[in-house]
Design an enzyme around this catalytic site. Structure first.
Site, PDB file in Angstrom:
ATOM      1  N   THR A  19     -31.934   3.930 -16.113  1.00 34.11           N
ATOM      2  CA  THR A  19     -30.505   3.640 -15.975  1.00 34.11           C
ATOM      3  C   THR A  19     -29.691   4.161 -17.150  1.00 34.11           C
ATOM      4  OG1 THR A  19     -30.926   1.447 -16.904  1.00 34.11           O
ATOM      5  CG2 THR A  19     -30.838   1.618 -14.510  1.00 34.11           C
ATOM      6  N   LEU A  35     -28.297   4.721 -21.031  1.00 35.43           N
ATOM      7  CA  LEU A  35     -27.982   3.798 -22.119  1.00 35.43           C
ATOM      8  C   LEU A  35     -26.941   2.773 -21.671  1.00 35.43           C
ATOM      9  CD1 LEU A  35     -27.913   6.135 -25.259  1.00 35.43           C
ATOM     10  CD2 LEU A  35     -29.759   4.680 -24.431  1.00 35.43           C
ATOM     11  N   HIS A  36     -27.354   1.872 -20.781  1.00 34.93           N
ATOM     12  CA  HIS A  36     -26.472   0.779 -20.372  1.00 34.93           C
ATOM     13  C   HIS A  36     -26.551  -0.323 -21.426  1.00 34.93           C
ATOM     14  CE1 HIS A  36     -29.675  -1.933 -18.930  1.00 34.93           C
ATOM     15  NE2 HIS A  36     -30.298  -0.814 -18.588  1.00 34.93           N
ATOM     16  N   LEU A  37     -25.999  -1.490 -21.167  1.00 30.11           N
ATOM     17  CA  LEU A  37     -25.792  -2.499 -22.207  1.00 30.11           C
ATOM     18  C   LEU A  37     -27.054  -2.905 -22.969  1.00 30.11           C
ATOM     19  CD1 LEU A  37     -23.779  -4.232 -23.662  1.00 30.11           C
ATOM     20  CD2 LEU A  37     -24.035  -5.969 -21.911  1.00 30.11           C
TER      21      LEU A  37
END
Length: 87
Positions: free
Chosen positions: A12, A14-16
């Protein structure tokens, strides 16, 4: 100053959560740590800056570290990204 290109392998990007892990790792070092991505530069010690980069899986970034512990910082951050940043 040292730098190295690395490919983000997280499915996914560099999401949160991985952005937070990257920032926490970067904060351990005194060096200034940034990365260049397609479209700009981000401060690796700022979650908002990392999230704003919108780095996706398969994107290549170039990490740059400058300071007293630059080589150690670069080595550890590259290893963290290569390991998937907790994912």
């Amino acid at each position: 100053m040292v730098s190295k290109k690395v490919t983000v392998k997280n499915p996914t990007g560099l999401h949160l959560r991985p952005a937070g892990i990257l920032c926490n790792e970067a904060m351990k070092y005194q060096s200034q740590i940034t990365f260049v991505y397609d479209g700009g530069m981000a401060n690796a010690k700022s979650v908002l800056s990392v999230l704003g980069a919108c780095v996706k899986c398969g994107n290549e970034i170039e990490l740059t570290c400058e300071g007293v512990d630059e080589q150690e910082a670069l080595d550890h951050l590259v290893a963290a990204i290569d390991s998937g940043l907790g994912e």
